[in-house]
Motif scaffolding. Structure first.
Motif, PDB file in Angstrom:
ATOM      1  N   HIS A 109       0.827  -1.212   0.000  1.00 20.19           N
ATOM      2  CA  HIS A 109       0.000   0.000   0.000  1.00 20.19           C
ATOM      3  C   HIS A 109       0.861   1.261   0.000  1.00 20.19           C
ATOM      4  N   LYS A 110       1.860   1.319   0.863  1.00 15.55           N
ATOM      5  CA  LYS A 110       2.670   2.541   0.937  1.00 15.55           C
ATOM      6  C   LYS A 110       3.597   2.687  -0.272  1.00 15.55           C
ATOM      7  N   ILE A 111       3.978   1.574  -0.895  1.00 16.39           N
ATOM      8  CA  ILE A 111       4.848   1.646  -2.068  1.00 16.39           C
ATOM      9  C   ILE A 111       4.073   2.065  -3.314  1.00 16.39           C
ATOM     10  N   LEU A 112       2.838   1.585  -3.442  1.00 19.65           N
ATOM     11  CA  LEU A 112       2.063   1.787  -4.666  1.00 19.65           C
ATOM     12  C   LEU A 112       1.075   2.948  -4.589  1.00 19.65           C
ATOM     13  N   LYS A 113       0.941   3.580  -3.447  1.00 15.49           N
ATOM     14  CA  LYS A 113      -0.053   4.651  -3.299  1.00 15.49           C
ATOM     15  C   LYS A 113       0.360   5.905  -4.078  1.00 15.49           C
ATOM     16  N   LEU A 114      -0.633   6.767  -4.351  1.00 17.16           N
ATOM     17  CA  LEU A 114      -0.377   8.051  -4.972  1.00 17.16           C
ATOM     18  C   LEU A 114       0.586   8.840  -4.088  1.00 17.16           C
ATOM     19  N   ARG A 115       1.645   9.373  -4.686  1.00 15.05           N
ATOM     20  CA  ARG A 115       2.702  10.006  -3.902  1.00 15.05           C
ATOM     21  C   ARG A 115       2.868  11.473  -4.300  1.00 15.05           C
ATOM     22  N   VAL A 117       4.906  14.849  -4.556  1.00 13.96           N
ATOM     23  CA  VAL A 117       6.315  15.214  -4.641  1.00 13.96           C
ATOM     24  C   VAL A 117       6.428  16.737  -4.689  1.00 13.96           C
ATOM     25  N   SER A 118       7.632  17.225  -4.479  1.00 13.34           N
ATOM     26  CA  SER A 118       7.836  18.669  -4.416  1.00 13.34           C
ATOM     27  C   SER A 118       7.609  19.316  -5.776  1.00 13.34           C
ATOM     28  N   THR A 119       7.188  20.550  -5.734  1.00 12.00           N
ATOM     29  CA  THR A 119       7.006  21.357  -6.940  1.00 12.00           C
ATOM     30  C   THR A 119       7.923  22.572  -6.819  1.00 12.00           C
ATOM     31  N   TYR A 129       2.233  15.051  -8.332  1.00 15.34           N
ATOM     32  CA  TYR A 129       2.031  13.699  -7.798  1.00 15.34           C
ATOM     33  C   TYR A 129       2.630  12.671  -8.755  1.00 15.34           C
ATOM     34  N   ILE A 130       2.968  11.503  -8.192  1.00 12.51           N
ATOM     35  CA  ILE A 130       3.343  10.343  -9.008  1.00 12.51           C
ATOM     36  C   ILE A 130       2.359   9.226  -8.706  1.00 12.51           C
ATOM     37  N   GLN A 131       1.765   8.705  -9.744  1.00 13.14           N
ATOM     38  CA  GLN A 131       0.801   7.612  -9.615  1.00 13.14           C
ATOM     39  C   GLN A 131       1.379   6.356 -10.252  1.00 13.14           C
ATOM     40  N   GLN A 132       1.332   5.234  -9.523  1.00 12.29           N
ATOM     41  CA  GLN A 132       1.823   3.957 -10.061  1.00 12.29           C
ATOM     42  C   GLN A 132       0.658   3.202 -10.678  1.00 12.29           C
ATOM     43  N   GLU A 133       0.780   2.901 -11.952  1.00 11.31           N
ATOM     44  CA  GLU A 133      -0.279   2.184 -12.658  1.00 11.31           C
ATOM     45  C   GLU A 133       0.219   0.818 -13.109  1.00 11.31           C
ATOM     46  N   PRO A 134      -0.638  -0.206 -13.077  1.00  9.39           N
ATOM     47  CA  PRO A 134      -0.223  -1.520 -13.582  1.00  9.39           C
ATOM     48  C   PRO A 134       0.042  -1.467 -15.082  1.00  9.39           C
ATOM     49  N   THR A 460       4.797  -1.887 -12.283  1.00 15.02           N
ATOM     50  CA  THR A 460       4.010  -0.687 -12.562  1.00 15.02           C
ATOM     51  C   THR A 460       4.797   0.270 -13.429  1.00 15.02           C
ATOM     52  N   ARG A 461       4.094   1.211 -14.011  1.00 15.15           N
ATOM     53  CA  ARG A 461       4.756   2.338 -14.666  1.00 15.15           C
ATOM     54  C   ARG A 461       4.302   3.618 -13.976  1.00 15.15           C
ATOM     55  N   SER A 462       5.173   4.576 -13.930  1.00 21.15           N
ATOM     56  CA  SER A 462       4.888   5.824 -13.233  1.00 21.15           C
ATOM     57  C   SER A 462       4.127   6.779 -14.141  1.00 21.15           C
ATOM     58  N   LYS A 463       3.097   7.396 -13.581  1.00 25.42           N
ATOM     59  CA  LYS A 463       2.382   8.452 -14.297  1.00 25.42           C
ATOM     60  C   LYS A 463       2.523   9.734 -13.490  1.00 25.42           C
ATOM     61  N   SER A 464       3.024  10.776 -14.133  1.00 29.56           N
ATOM     62  CA  SER A 464       3.197  12.067 -13.471  1.00 29.56           C
ATOM     63  C   SER A 464       1.921  12.894 -13.607  1.00 29.56           C
ATOM     64  N   ILE A 465       1.503  13.499 -12.496  1.00 29.84           N
ATOM     65  CA  ILE A 465       0.296  14.324 -12.492  1.00 29.84           C
ATOM     66  C   ILE A 465       0.627  15.665 -11.851  1.00 29.84           C
ATOM     67  N   LEU A 466       0.300  16.766 -12.534  1.00 28.56           N
ATOM     68  CA  LEU A 466       0.471  18.106 -11.974  1.00 28.56           C
ATOM     69  C   LEU A 466      -0.883  18.803 -11.998  1.00 28.56           C
ATOM     70  N   ILE A 467      -1.267  19.377 -10.887  1.00 28.53           N
ATOM     71  CA  ILE A 467      -2.579  20.005 -10.755  1.00 28.53           C
ATOM     72  C   ILE A 467      -2.416  21.502 -10.545  1.00 28.53           C
TER      73      ILE A 467
END
Length: 525
Positions: A109-115, A117-119, A129-134, A460-467
């Motif tokens: 859970h803690k490894i794969l959760k939405l994380r 990161v600094s901006t 954020y970094i999102q791990q997707e299968p 997983t592959r990492s997906k970067s998300i900026l809001i």
């Protein structure tokens, strides 16, 4: 004196094992079967993604409970297919699986959760954020030396990350029906997994259907073929391949304990481990003393399969691997090597090969350069630490190594100098015993990592998300460009990357000027 051969009772058990081995038959999967499997799994993977990591981890708990309750029956199946000694099956396979499953489900859970990161300050007001997707549907191709451990560790890791799984076991140790039986305890895992039996022909067909990622553990030769095949479709591949692991012994060790570590490290699973000790490098100051004790300690070892936990070394699993070991020994002897112990099979029919110690090894021998993957330990004296590191780094493989010394600083210095993926200090083959540590090699030992945090993330592959906020503001870096903007961006670069105690004040001033210029431009549009 040779290591102890099987007793009469043990020979009877060995005959049972050979009869069962002969009953292993594999039918290749057809093209239509494989296409249908992919259709089912790609559909089920969409369902699987609706479940949280915590929900998937709860399913792994069911698997852990089933393996614990049925460990004796599972050991019997492993021994039947592989010829391992029973203790090897229990410790290296069953215990190893339980260790890894328990760690993965506790940490997923803690490894794969939405994380979050600094901006950077230049993007003030935004969140990253970094999102791990299968990956989707992954293909796992397992070897014959640890058919249960690698199967269950990789399958459950891929499942925790949200993938559906096609698993192809080795045709030499298929454990027919066992993986399906265990995974059926979890309906969610059962619908996310298909086991496809077959040889390399089937593996090629599975790759042609374009899985989203491939995980292969096995020989370097086969790994290269899979990589070449996958490259046609730009499929990412993780490879855990062969090794030529060295054990380095300095003069300040406890010799009795280190001898025991060398024997286990070189001979467990009949030497059929990627991280088996194959080159035993002993400092010249204790070389003769160490070899004398090593030769004495190897004699009482019991070689057998089908035992009740009282055999040390089992049979070799395949005829072709037995032949490779023989050829390497013949080549070494022809080129001047000396057999100190073992060196000939006392039971060809049962694929038993006695623990073999070989000295007078030189670089032109296959035994020095190539992976042996059998119960053979090559003995090499050394006297210069830096020279030894240079020689080891010239080997084509780089999986793991062990270094033995009371001087931990010296051990760590050598660990840093040699090109391998893992180092055990004052122990052997132990990095893979810690589920938190990544496992994998360099050079022709492959790339990618299994186990630990890196191992879970590999599925997983990492997906970067900026809001950003919705507003009427125009970004300063958007069109139109003006000379005034250009000059302000020059100032921004100087402020951002020049240390100064008034940096924030200067940055705020430049940023406000850019914002004002951007909004002025907007008003002019």
């Amino acid at each position: 004196m040779s290591p102890k051969p099987p007793s009469q009772q043990q020979t009877h058990q060995t005959d049972d094992y050979l009869k069962l081995r002969k009953s292993i038959t594999i039918q290749e999967a057809s093209d239509s079967q494989i296409k249908k499997i992919y259709q089912i799994l790609r559909s089920s993977q969409k369902d699987l993604q609706q479940f949280s990591v915590s929900q998937r981890a709860a399913e792994i708990d069911k698997i852990i409970g089933y393996i614990k309750a049925n460990k004796e029956a599972i050991c019997t199946r492993i021994v039947t297919d592989t010829g391992k000694s029973r203790t090897d099956a229990l410790v290296s396979e069953v215990l190893g699986v339980l260790d890894n499953l328990h760690w993965n489900k506790a940490n997923a859970h803690k490894i794969l959760k939405l994380r979050k990161v600094s901006t950077p300050i230049s993007l003030l007001g935004k969140k990253s954020y970094i999102q791990q997707e299968p990956y989707g549907t992954v293909l796992i191709i397992a070897p014959w030396n640890y058919p249960f451990h690698i199967a269950m560790t990789f399958i459950t890791g891929a499942f925790l990350a949200g993938n559906s799984i096609i698993f192809k076991p080795s045709e030499h140790t298929p454990l027919t029906g066992l993986i399906e039986e265990i995974c059926a305890i979890s309906p969610l895992l059962k619908q996310s997994l298909k086991v496809v039996y077959g040889s390399g022909v089937t593996a090629e067909k599975l790759i042609d259907e374009k899985p989203n990622k491939i995980f292969f553990t096995g020989s370097t030769r086969t790994g290269k073929a899979i990589l070449k095949k996958a490259s046609q479709y730009i499929i990412p591949v993780d490879l855990e391949l062969g090794g030529k692991d060295a054990m380095v012994v300095f003069p300040d060790v406890d010799i009795k304990r280190t001898v025991a570590g060398a024997l286990w490290g070189g001979l467990t699973n009949a030497g059929q481990s990627c991280t088996s000790v194959e080159l035993l490098c002993i400092h010249k100051d204790i070389f003769e003393q160490f070899i004398e004790q090593l030769t004495t300690a190897v004699q009482p070892l019991v070689i057998n399969t089908g035992d009740q936990g009282d055999a040390d070394i089992g049979a070799m699993t395949t005829d072709f691997q037995l032949e490779i070991v023989k050829q390497q020994l013949d080549d070494a002897i022809e080129k001047g090597a000396t057999i100190i112990a073992g060196g000939n099979t006392f039971n060809e029919k049962g694929r038993f090969f006695p623990p073999t110690l070989v000295s007078n090894i030189s670089p032109e021998m296959k035994l020095y350069q190539e992976e042996t993957f059998g119960p053979v330990i090559a003995l090499l004296p050394f006297d210069d630490e830096k020279q030894l590191a240079t020689e080891l780094n010239q080997l084509p493989y780089g999986l793991s190594a062990s270094i033995w010394s009371r001087d931990i600083d010296r051990a760590r210095r050598l660990a840093n100098a040699i090109q391998v993926g893992a180092v055990s200090i004052n122990n052997v083959m132990l990095t893979e015993g810690n589920p938190a540590l990544p496992f994998g090699g360099v050079k022709q030992s492959g790339f990618g990592r299994a186990k630990g945090k890196e191992g879970l993330l590999a599925f997983t592959r990492s997906k970067s998300i900026l809001i950003d906020k919705q507003s009427s503001k125009i970004e300063p870096n958007w069109f139109p460009y003006t000379r005034q903007k250009y000059q302000l961006f020059q100032q921004l670069i100087d402020v951002l990357f020049t240390p100064s105690w008034i940096k924030l004040i200067k940055l705020a001033k430049t940023g406000l000027a850019l914002e004002k210029e951007a909004q002025r431009d907007r008003g002019n549009q």
